[in-house]
Design an enzyme around this catalytic site. Structure first.
Site, PDB file in Angstrom:
ATOM      1  N   GLN A   1     -15.105   2.239  -6.212  1.00  0.00           N
ATOM      2  CA  GLN A   1     -14.381   1.118  -5.603  1.00  0.00           C
ATOM      3  C   GLN A   1     -12.907   1.480  -5.480  1.00  0.00           C
ATOM      4  OE1 GLN A   1     -15.851  -2.802  -7.581  1.00  0.00           O
ATOM      5  NE2 GLN A   1     -16.441  -1.134  -8.927  1.00  0.00           N
ATOM      6  N   ASN A   2     -12.548   2.645  -6.013  1.00  0.00           N
ATOM      7  CA  ASN A   2     -11.137   3.030  -6.030  1.00  0.00           C
ATOM      8  C   ASN A   2     -10.695   3.590  -4.688  1.00  0.00           C
ATOM      9  OD1 ASN A   2     -11.318   2.309  -8.653  1.00  0.00           O
ATOM     10  ND2 ASN A   2     -11.297   4.373  -9.476  1.00  0.00           N
ATOM     11  N   VAL A   3      -9.431   3.322  -4.394  1.00  0.00           N
ATOM     12  CA  VAL A   3      -8.886   3.837  -3.133  1.00  0.00           C
ATOM     13  C   VAL A   3      -8.046   5.094  -3.374  1.00  0.00           C
ATOM     14  CG1 VAL A   3      -9.012   1.623  -1.939  1.00  0.00           C
ATOM     15  CG2 VAL A   3      -6.949   2.169  -3.243  1.00  0.00           C
ATOM     16  N   ASP A   4      -7.920   5.490  -4.647  1.00  0.00           N
ATOM     17  CA  ASP A   4      -7.218   6.754  -4.926  1.00  0.00           C
ATOM     18  C   ASP A   4      -8.166   7.931  -4.654  1.00  0.00           C
ATOM     19  OD1 ASP A   4      -8.706   7.600  -7.334  1.00  0.00           O
ATOM     20  OD2 ASP A   4      -7.678   5.990  -8.406  1.00  0.00           O
TER      21      ASP A   4
ATOM     22  N   GLY B   1     -15.368   1.732 -15.874  1.00  0.00           N
ATOM     23  CA  GLY B   1     -14.057   1.208 -15.483  1.00  0.00           C
ATOM     24  C   GLY B   1     -14.056   0.148 -14.417  1.00  0.00           C
TER      25      GLY B   1
ATOM     26  N   TYR C   1       0.829  -1.221   0.000  1.00  0.00           N
ATOM     27  CA  TYR C   1       0.000   0.000   0.000  1.00  0.00           C
ATOM     28  C   TYR C   1       0.867   1.276   0.000  1.00  0.00           C
ATOM     29  CZ  TYR C   1      -4.012  -2.950   0.195  1.00  0.00           C
ATOM     30  OH  TYR C   1      -4.961  -3.892  -0.146  1.00  0.00           O
TER      31      TYR C   1
ATOM     32  N   HIS D   1     -14.240   0.769  -0.944  1.00  0.00           N
ATOM     33  CA  HIS D   1     -13.146  -0.121  -0.531  1.00  0.00           C
ATOM     34  C   HIS D   1     -12.036   0.604   0.234  1.00  0.00           C
ATOM     35  CE1 HIS D   1     -14.444  -3.046  -3.952  1.00  0.00           C
ATOM     36  NE2 HIS D   1     -15.219  -3.125  -2.888  1.00  0.00           N
TER      37      HIS D   1
HETATM   38  P1  OAD Z   1     -10.728  -4.379 -12.464  1.00  0.00           P
HETATM   39  O1  OAD Z   1      -9.261  -4.358 -12.687  1.00  0.00           O
HETATM   40  O2  OAD Z   1     -11.367  -5.664 -12.086  1.00  0.00           O
HETATM   41  O3  OAD Z   1     -11.477  -3.858 -13.764  1.00  0.00           O
HETATM   42  C1  OAD Z   1     -11.025  -2.714 -14.444  1.00  0.00           C
HETATM   43  C2  OAD Z   1     -11.978  -2.423 -15.580  1.00  0.00           C
HETATM   44  O4  OAD Z   1     -11.540  -1.203 -16.167  1.00  0.00           O
HETATM   45  C3  OAD Z   1     -11.988  -3.475 -16.694  1.00  0.00           C
HETATM   46  O5  OAD Z   1     -13.335  -3.761 -17.072  1.00  0.00           O
HETATM   47  C4  OAD Z   1     -11.237  -2.800 -17.838  1.00  0.00           C
HETATM   48  O6  OAD Z   1     -11.697  -3.195 -19.120  1.00  0.00           O
HETATM   49  C5  OAD Z   1     -11.584  -1.342 -17.578  1.00  0.00           C
HETATM   50  N1  OAD Z   1     -10.655  -0.355 -18.157  1.00  0.00           N
HETATM   51  C6  OAD Z   1      -9.349  -0.468 -18.462  1.00  0.00           C
HETATM   52  N2  OAD Z   1      -8.874   0.684 -18.964  1.00  0.00           N
HETATM   53  C7  OAD Z   1      -9.913   1.560 -18.985  1.00  0.00           C
HETATM   54  C8  OAD Z   1     -10.071   2.928 -19.381  1.00  0.00           C
HETATM   55  N3  OAD Z   1      -9.061   3.642 -19.883  1.00  0.00           N
HETATM   56  N4  OAD Z   1     -11.286   3.488 -19.261  1.00  0.00           N
HETATM   57  C9  OAD Z   1     -12.345   2.797 -18.750  1.00  0.00           C
HETATM   58  N5  OAD Z   1     -12.252   1.506 -18.364  1.00  0.00           N
HETATM   59  C10 OAD Z   1     -11.055   0.891 -18.463  1.00  0.00           C
HETATM   60  O7  OAD Z   1     -11.041  -3.234 -11.388  1.00  0.00           O
HETATM   61  P2  OAD Z   1     -12.331  -3.036 -10.483  1.00  0.00           P
HETATM   62  O8  OAD Z   1     -13.555  -3.523 -11.147  1.00  0.00           O
HETATM   63  O9  OAD Z   1     -12.304  -1.627 -10.014  1.00  0.00           O
HETATM   64  O10 OAD Z   1     -10.802  -4.247  -4.398  1.00  0.00           O
HETATM   65  O11 OAD Z   1     -11.998  -3.983  -9.271  1.00  0.00           O
HETATM   66  C11 OAD Z   1     -12.881  -4.030  -8.192  1.00  0.00           C
HETATM   67  C12 OAD Z   1     -12.137  -4.315  -6.914  1.00  0.00           C
HETATM   68  O12 OAD Z   1     -11.331  -5.460  -7.081  1.00  0.00           O
HETATM   69  C13 OAD Z   1     -11.153  -3.237  -6.515  1.00  0.00           C
HETATM   70  O13 OAD Z   1     -11.737  -2.171  -5.816  1.00  0.00           O
HETATM   71  C14 OAD Z   1     -10.185  -3.978  -5.659  1.00  0.00           C
HETATM   72  C15 OAD Z   1     -10.029  -5.209  -6.506  1.00  0.00           C
HETATM   73  O14 OAD Z   1      -9.609  -6.346  -5.902  1.00  0.00           O
HETATM   74  C16 OAD Z   1     -10.055  -4.388  -3.289  1.00  0.00           C
HETATM   75  O15 OAD Z   1      -8.850  -4.279  -3.279  1.00  0.00           O
HETATM   76  C17 OAD Z   1     -10.865  -4.666  -2.066  1.00  0.00           C
END
Ligand code: OAD
Length: 244
Positions: free
Chosen positions: A99-102, A183, A66, A117
């Site tokens: 869901q982002n931590v930023d 995203g 982190y 998250h």
């Molecule tokens: P993921 O990495 O699972 O999904 C990212 C999504 O962003 C995918 O569908 C990509 O196709 C899309 N993507 C990539 N580049 C992009 C762009 N330029 N514009 C728009 N979309 C784009 O991430 P999350 O769904 O956020 O939790 O993941 C959910 C949770 O899983 C996170 O919060 C984290 C992780 O484990 C914890 O750490 C608790």
């Protein structure tokens, strides 16, 4: 007085748009996603860095993971996708559930951001979860203690932990007129299940350059594009349509 009254009703009558964002919205700022090629979970094991067990077994490794994420935040800035959502507030009541931590939504200027998250820039006590502090620098070290003398940990919701803000998020969805998903791979629950809280027949837009499994809800309007381009286009359309 009369003007204030009109202003009050204007805000009350404004349509409510909820945005559910994930790692993809920050990708163009240079923040890694989790599940894309070369994503964070390809290079780190979830169970080594993002679970309560990982914290029990190897605190240094978890802190380092982190710390690196937090350090990276110093070098990135919001992109056009984050900015488009700020513009949406000109005519809509916008609530962002991320869901982002930023902190890129906040830095872009969005007014209402709910973190599901956790937040990288905050730390909390391991003895009393209500003791949450904003961090100044990027590094949290062993021996950095809360006022009660116990180690501080990242203010992150790890796998296997409760998501404290989920009820609040569900409430926001229930009162929304429209949902924008951007995203997120919709792989992680309970966040992905929030869609079901939306009133039936409310429009749902999904912005993502890749295919996302949207079997989770029907009638989603897909905008297959990166966040910067897709959200700019969508926001302009919504603002234009709302004027008419
Ligand atoms: P993921 O990495 O699972 O999904 C990212 C999504 O962003 C995918 O569908 C990509 O196709 C899309 N993507 C990539 N580049 C992009 C762009 N330029 N514009 C728009 N979309 C784009 O991430 P999350 O769904 O956020 O939790 O993941 C959910 C949770 O899983 C996170 O919060 C984290 C992780 O484990 C914890 O750490 C608790």
């Amino acid at each position: 007085m009369c003007e204030l009254y009109i202003l009050f009703w204007y805000f009350v009558m404004m349509q409510r748009i909820v945005v559910l964002s994930g790692a993809g919205i920050s990708a163009e700022s240079g923040v890694s996603t989790f599940r894309d090629n070369d994503g964070l979970w390809e290079n780190h094991k979830v169970e080594d860095v993002a679970t309560p067990r990982a914290w029990e077994v190897n605190k240094e490794l978890v802190l380092d993971f982190y710390n690196q994420r937090r350090k990276q935040l110093l070098d990135v800035k919001p992109n056009k996708g984050h900015q488009a959502l700020v513009k949406l507030e000109e005519q809509f009541n916008v609530e962002i559930i991320t869901q982002n931590v930023d902190d890129l939504h906040e830095r872009a200027g969005s007014s209402n951001v709910l973190h599901l998250h956790g937040e990288l820039k905050k730390v909390r006590s391991t003895i009393d979860p209500s003791l949450v502090y904003k961090m100044e620098g990027w590094e949290l070290k062993m021996g950095d203690n809360c006022p009660r003398g116990e180690q501080l940990r990242p203010h992150i919701v790890w796998f296997g932990e409760e998501v404290p803000n989920i009820l609040l998020a569900a409430e926001l969805l229930r009162s929304a007129d429209c949902l924008i998903i951007v995203g997120t791979s919709l792989n992680v629950y309970p966040a992905a299940g929030l869609i079901h809280e939306l009133k039936p027949n409310s429009p749902i837009y999904l912005v993502d350059p890749n295919e996302v499994n949207t079997g989770i809800a029907e009638g989603i309007r897909i905008i297959q594009a990166k966040a910067s381009e897709g959200l700019t286009r969508l926001v302009n359309q919504l603002l234009e349509k709302n004027k008419k």
